[in-house]
Structure formats: structure tokens, C-alpha cells
Design a protein around this motif. Structure first.
Motif, PDB file in Angstrom:
ATOM      1  N   UNK A   1       0.854  -1.176   0.000  1.00  6.59           N
ATOM      2  CA  UNK A   1       0.000   0.000   0.000  1.00  6.59           C
ATOM      3  C   UNK A   1       0.898   1.235   0.000  1.00  6.59           C
ATOM      4  N   UNK A   2       0.857   2.008  -1.084  1.00  9.87           N
ATOM      5  CA  UNK A   2       1.792   3.126  -1.240  1.00  9.87           C
ATOM      6  C   UNK A   2       1.466   4.290  -0.312  1.00  9.87           C
ATOM      7  N   UNK A   3       0.164   4.488  -0.036  1.00 12.72           N
ATOM      8  CA  UNK A   3      -0.267   5.652   0.759  1.00 12.72           C
ATOM      9  C   UNK A   3      -1.344   5.169   1.727  1.00 12.72           C
ATOM     10  N   UNK A   4      -0.914   4.592   2.818  1.00 13.50           N
ATOM     11  CA  UNK A   4      -1.835   3.892   3.721  1.00 13.50           C
ATOM     12  C   UNK A   4      -2.854   4.808   4.374  1.00 13.50           C
ATOM     13  N   UNK A   5      -2.607   6.117   4.375  1.00 12.18           N
ATOM     14  CA  UNK A   5      -3.550   7.047   4.998  1.00 12.18           C
ATOM     15  C   UNK A   5      -4.567   7.629   4.022  1.00 12.18           C
ATOM     16  N   UNK A   6      -4.500   7.199   2.768  1.00 15.45           N
ATOM     17  CA  UNK A   6      -5.402   7.744   1.753  1.00 15.45           C
ATOM     18  C   UNK A   6      -6.378   6.678   1.274  1.00 15.45           C
ATOM     19  N   UNK A   7      -7.577   7.116   0.938  1.00 20.61           N
ATOM     20  CA  UNK A   7      -8.585   6.253   0.331  1.00 20.61           C
ATOM     21  C   UNK A   7      -9.242   7.012  -0.823  1.00 20.61           C
TER      22      UNK A   7
END
Length: 385
Positions: A39-45
Motif C-alpha cells: 500500500x503506497x499511501x496507507x492514509x489515503x482512500x
């Protein structure tokens, strides 16, 4: 029916390569179980992300399009926790079935002119390619009043819309259009040079011809052909869902979604006819025997076993983080989530069975490879521990 290996040799011959060249194009086999997704950007959805682009303007930002009409921008940092809305078309597009905001591309001189090009469906009967300009006062927002519609493409059905945009090293904008939908291309659009459906198009966005918001490149293959659209670069495609241009050698790689049996990867040549709906992959589509003279067969095809049913075209890897992938074309399947690496000799290797709904791939300014999934996440390719 000819076997696949014979067809691959035929396709290589059409591309102007000899049998000895085929061996030279084979890359070193990939080591097993060494490449993984994180997951490249774990805080984004995101909501149905289906395109990822970078502007190559030195800012190290990434932009992700959502099917519903938003393009979001954020810093290319693993810990990033916020996005900004760069463009909002959610109130002016149709999103039924395969419609929506389907692709975008930055002008090669984006840092100088601020031009963004977008492919979307404003209603259920057409797709448009539009030019927007970034706001003078905010580099993270498009000027919503700046839209200029360059091209309108009628859409008889709500599927097979294509939508990928990309600039080549020639400075021209390449556009992928589907055959307009309906089972089996009922109107024969892909083989019809009088319309823009089932094609790869090429236009000059830096100049204008009379009556157009763009110019036709003088060396487009059908410029002097009667009863043919001059924008056409190649034709005979069903739904070229995601193509990319390898800027290192100018090769255009396209994943073309199949009908009932075959998914295919094509190397696009100027003026090429890729066979649909006479052919599905290397097989005759409707007739037991069909004329294939003058068509270019896929570099690679795969069937619908193992739940592989919808190819998602990718990119030739030119980054540094996964050197084993260098020179391989990486692509996947939206339904099965499987991901492969393919070389120009037709050698295909499975990388991983991700289980993801793979909608698109993209690269950042360092040419590192990312994957968009309908689980709302953006993934990157890394070496396994």
C-alpha cells in the motif's frame, strides 16, 4: 486454426522484426517470489480510482482520477494523509455502467502552460476530450471556467468507452476510444474508418486546423484517405482499456479487453488494423473462417481460465526500485487480480495473484510503477523481504 506460437511469429513479422530479433528481445527470466505489492499511501482512500498521473513539473505530486468525476492531488510521500480536489466534474458527467471520468494527461510543457487534458462522458451518448488550465492563483486547483472541448465522440452504448490519454515524444496527444459498446460491436465501428470508435487517435493540441480546436498531424496514416477520419492512428480495437507509450523506445503498448474468450496485448503501429470484430485475439470471432490479411495480431493473448476476464493495460517498467522488472511490460486483469510481466518476444511471466480489482497503472516522476484498485487503494511494486 493456427496455434498461438505461429501467430506470435506472424505478429513479430508484421512489426518488422526477424526471428533472430525475437531472441534478442527476450529478457532475463524474473526470479520467483521476489516482487510484491505494498500500500503506497496507507492514509489515503479513493472512490473507484482509475487513473494515476504525474505532471513532471518538479513538484513531486501525484494526481488520481476517480470514476465519479474527481481528480485529486497529493504529495508523493508515503505518510501523506490529505488530498486536494484538483478538478471536480462530478456534477456534469454520466457515470452509468462504464461511463464517467475515464482518463487524463498533462501537457508535456505543463510547467509552462498549465494545460490538462481530460476524457469524460458528459452524458450517456457521447464522450469528450477537453482541455483545462490550472488556476493562476492555486497550483492544486483547475480553473473551472477554462474548459475547451476539443473532440466529441458519439457513444451508442454505455460500455467500451476507452478513455486513456497520453502524449508521445512527438508532442502529439494519443487517445484511446472503445468500439462504442454492445455485444460484438453490432455496428461494426472498429473496422469503420469513417468514425472514431474502436481506435487509437492522434491529434496536435498545440495548433488548430480550420473548424477544429486542434490540428491533424501531417503524417497521420489516413490524412489522404477518402471516407476516413484523419484523426485515426490505428483501428480494429474493442476496448483498449489502458495504453501507455514507452518513452525510451516510443513503443505503444495497449491492453484490449476481449469479448467472450480472449484478452490481448498489442503493440500499436501507425495505420495498423488490430482485427476486431473479425478477430478476437488470434481467433475468428463470428465466422469459422475469417480473412486476417492486413491485420496485426496480438503480441500476447490469454484466455478466460483462472477467472481472467478483463485485461488492464500497464506500463514498461523503467524505474530503479525493482531492477528485475526493467524493460518488462507490467499489466493485470481487473477480474482475477493477477499481474504479469511481458517482454517483446512474447515471453509472459506471472508476478503475483493480488486479488485486487485492478483498474489502472501509473508512474511517478521517477518512473516507479503504481497500481490503482477499486478497493480504494494505490499500490506500488517493491522487492519482497
Amino acid at each position: 486454426m493456427k496455434k498461438l506460437g505461429i501467430f506470435l511469429i506472424s505478429a513479430i513479422t508484421v512489426l518488422g522484426l526477424s526471428c533472430s530479433d525475437e531472441n534478442e528481445l527476450a529478457l532475463t527470466p524474473l526470479p520467483q517470489n521476489t516482487i510484491t505489492l505494498t500500500n503506497a499511501f496507507s492514509n489515503l482512500n479513493f472512490t473507484s480510482p482509475l487513473d494515476l498521473q504525474n505532471p513532471n513539473d518538479g513538484t513531486d505530486r501525484l494526481f488520481v482520477a476517480e470514476k465519479g468525476g474527481l481528480i485529486k492531488v497529493f504529495q508523493n510521500e508515503e505518510s501523506v494523509s490529505e488530498t486536494s480536489t484538483f478538478l471536480n466534474l462530478s456534477g456534469q458527467i454520466a457515470t452509468e455502467n462504464e461511463l464517467g471520468l475515464l482518463g487524463f494527461a498533462f501537457h508535456p510543457d505543463y510547467s509552462g502552460n498549465g494545460f490538462l487534458f481530460v476524457y469524460y462522458t458528459p452524458n450517456t451518448s457521447e464522450a469528450v476530450v477537453s482541455r483545462f488550465k490550472v488556476s493562476e492563483g492555486d497550483v492544486n486547483q483547475v480553473d473551472s471556467t477554462s474548459e475547451t472541448i476539443l473532440l466529441r465522440i458519439p457513444q451508442p452504448y454505455t460500455n467500451h468507452n476507452g478513455g486513456q490519454l497520453a502524449f508521445g515524444t512527438d508532442g502529439y496527444l494519443y487517445i484511446a476510444s472503445g468500439d462504442g459498446g454492445g455485444s460484438g460491436d453490432p455496428d461494426g465501428n472498429a473496422q469503420n474508418l469513417e468514425n472514431l470508435l474502436g481506435k487509437i487517435l492522434r491529434i496536435d493540441v498545440d495548433n488548430e486546423d480550420a473548424g477544429l480546436e486542434y490540428a491533424i498531424p501531417a503524417d497521420n496514416p489516413f490524412v489522404d484517405t477518402e471516407d476516413a477520419r484523419a484523426e485515426i492512428f490505428a483501428y480494429g480495437l474493442r476496448n483498449p482499456w489502458r495504453f501507455s507509450i514507452d518513452l525510451q523506445d516510443n513503443t505503444i503498448w495497449t491492453g484490449d479487453v476481449g469479448q467472450d474468450q480472449k484478452e490481448e496485448i498489442n503493440l500499436i503501429e501507425k495505420g495498423g488494423n488490430y482485427g476486431w470484430n473479425l478477430l478476437e485475439g488470434t481467433s475468428c470471432y463470428k465466422e469459422a473462417d475469417c480473412a486476417v490479411d492486413g491485420t496485426i495480431l496480438p503480441l500476447y493473448e490469454y484466455g478466460h481460465e483462472n477467472n481472467d476476464k478483463s485485461v488492464t493495460g500497464g506500463y514498461v517498467y523503467r524505474g530503479n526500485n525493482v531492477p528485475e522488472l526493467n524493460g518488462y511490460y507490467v499489466y493485470g486483469d481487473f477480474i482475477s487480480g493477477r499481474i504479469w510481466a511481458l517482454d517483446k518476444s512474447g515471453n509472459n511471466q506471472l508476478i503475483t495473484e493480488s486479488g485486487l480489482s485492478i483498474s489502472s497503472f501509473g508512474i511517478d516522476a521517477d518512473k516507479e510503477l503504481y497500481l490503482c484498485s477499486f478497493d480504494g487503494k494505490i499500490y506500488k511494486f517493491t522487492l519482497a523481504d
